[in-house]
Design a protein around this motif. Structure first.
Motif, PDB file in Angstrom:
ATOM      1  N   ASP A 298      12.561   7.275 -15.218  1.00 61.21           N
ATOM      2  CA  ASP A 298      12.404   7.276 -13.761  1.00 61.21           C
ATOM      3  C   ASP A 298      11.064   7.880 -13.350  1.00 61.21           C
ATOM      4  N   SER A 299      10.648   8.932 -14.033  1.00 62.76           N
ATOM      5  CA  SER A 299       9.377   9.574 -13.729  1.00 62.76           C
ATOM      6  C   SER A 299       8.212   8.629 -14.023  1.00 62.76           C
ATOM      7  N   PHE A 300       8.290   7.900 -15.134  1.00 67.57           N
ATOM      8  CA  PHE A 300       7.216   6.969 -15.501  1.00 67.57           C
ATOM      9  C   PHE A 300       7.163   5.803 -14.513  1.00 67.57           C
ATOM     10  N   LYS A 301       8.321   5.294 -14.088  1.00 69.71           N
ATOM     11  CA  LYS A 301       8.351   4.211 -13.098  1.00 69.71           C
ATOM     12  C   LYS A 301       7.755   4.672 -11.772  1.00 69.71           C
ATOM     13  N   GLU A 302       8.045   5.905 -11.394  1.00 71.73           N
ATOM     14  CA  GLU A 302       7.484   6.456 -10.162  1.00 71.73           C
ATOM     15  C   GLU A 302       5.970   6.629 -10.289  1.00 71.73           C
ATOM     16  N   PHE A 303       5.497   6.977 -11.480  1.00 73.89           N
ATOM     17  CA  PHE A 303       4.064   7.133 -11.732  1.00 73.89           C
ATOM     18  C   PHE A 303       3.338   5.798 -11.610  1.00 73.89           C
ATOM     19  N   LEU A 304       3.922   4.731 -12.176  1.00 76.24           N
ATOM     20  CA  LEU A 304       3.270   3.414 -12.160  1.00 76.24           C
ATOM     21  C   LEU A 304       3.441   2.671 -10.843  1.00 76.24           C
ATOM     22  N   GLN A 305       4.604   2.794 -10.211  1.00 79.86           N
ATOM     23  CA  GLN A 305       4.933   2.080  -8.982  1.00 79.86           C
ATOM     24  C   GLN A 305       4.743   0.572  -9.148  1.00 79.86           C
ATOM     25  N   GLU A 306       5.079   0.042 -10.309  1.00 77.40           N
ATOM     26  CA  GLU A 306       4.821  -1.371 -10.568  1.00 77.40           C
ATOM     27  C   GLU A 306       5.759  -2.301  -9.811  1.00 77.40           C
ATOM     28  N   GLU A 307       6.890  -1.804  -9.305  1.00 79.19           N
ATOM     29  CA  GLU A 307       7.809  -2.663  -8.559  1.00 79.19           C
ATOM     30  C   GLU A 307       7.349  -2.880  -7.117  1.00 79.19           C
ATOM     31  N   PHE A 308       6.319  -2.135  -6.673  1.00 80.19           N
ATOM     32  CA  PHE A 308       5.792  -2.280  -5.318  1.00 80.19           C
ATOM     33  C   PHE A 308       4.522  -3.122  -5.334  1.00 80.19           C
ATOM     34  N   PRO A 309       4.323  -3.970  -4.323  1.00 79.69           N
ATOM     35  CA  PRO A 309       3.023  -4.652  -4.220  1.00 79.69           C
ATOM     36  C   PRO A 309       1.922  -3.645  -3.901  1.00 79.69           C
ATOM     37  N   HIS A 310       0.695  -4.029  -4.157  1.00 77.39           N
ATOM     38  CA  HIS A 310      -0.441  -3.107  -4.015  1.00 77.39           C
ATOM     39  C   HIS A 310      -0.495  -2.453  -2.635  1.00 77.39           C
ATOM     40  N   ALA A 311      -0.268  -3.208  -1.592  1.00 75.65           N
ATOM     41  CA  ALA A 311      -0.396  -2.677  -0.230  1.00 75.65           C
ATOM     42  C   ALA A 311       0.687  -1.657   0.114  1.00 75.65           C
ATOM     43  N   GLN A 312       1.804  -1.666  -0.608  1.00 77.71           N
ATOM     44  CA  GLN A 312       2.916  -0.771  -0.297  1.00 77.71           C
ATOM     45  C   GLN A 312       2.987   0.451  -1.208  1.00 77.71           C
ATOM     46  N   ARG A 313       2.042   0.595  -2.124  1.00 74.31           N
ATOM     47  CA  ARG A 313       2.072   1.739  -3.034  1.00 74.31           C
ATOM     48  C   ARG A 313       1.668   3.012  -2.306  1.00 74.31           C
ATOM     49  N   LYS A 314       2.379   4.086  -2.632  1.00 71.49           N
ATOM     50  CA  LYS A 314       2.073   5.395  -2.047  1.00 71.49           C
ATOM     51  C   LYS A 314       0.912   6.025  -2.804  1.00 71.49           C
TER      52      LYS A 314
END
Length: 126
Positions: A35-51
């Motif tokens: 979960d921490s690695f997924k949050e680090f990558l944010q690959e499930e979000f499109p570029h414009a929606q990444r935090k």
């Protein structure tokens, strides 16, 4: 308070020394890491929606980059992960690493001369 260890069976019985007497399940540490690695990558979000955290924050913190004479500007646009070349099963069978490439799209802009105020001649490339 004394605990009589002779009455405890030799199996993997837990001894609780807490006052509440409630057993707390241990967290699944592998899930915590995933979960921490997924949050680090944010690959499930499109570029414009990444935090602005994780990998996105790393790129945004280090870009844009200019040369010493400020005639060229390198800007970060987005990053993405390529699809894996082999499946997990194929990697296990062939002794390969299940890895993917991290790609970043960048834009290089230059000034036509050193006295110009605006950058032009933009080239975008992965």
């Amino acid at each position: 308070m004394a605990i009589d260890l002779t009455k405890i069976k030799s199996s993997n019985t837990r001894i609780s020394l807490s006052k509440s007497g409630k057993d707390v399940d241990a967290p699944d540490l592998l899930d915590v890491q995933i979960d921490s690695f997924k949050e680090f990558l944010q690959e499930e979000f499109p570029h414009a929606q990444r935090k602005n955290k994780g990998m996105q924050a790393v790129f945004l913190r280090n870009f844009p980059i200019t040369d010493s004479r400020e005639t060229a500007l390198l800007e970060f646009l987005e990053y993405y992960l390529e699809k894996p070349q082999y499946s997990i099963r194929e990697c296990q069978e062939q002794g390969l690493t299940y890895a993917v490439s991290l790609k970043a799209k960048l834009r290089l802009s230059t000034k036509p001369n050193k006295d110009a105020k605006e950058y032009s001649n933009a080239i975008e490339q992965d």
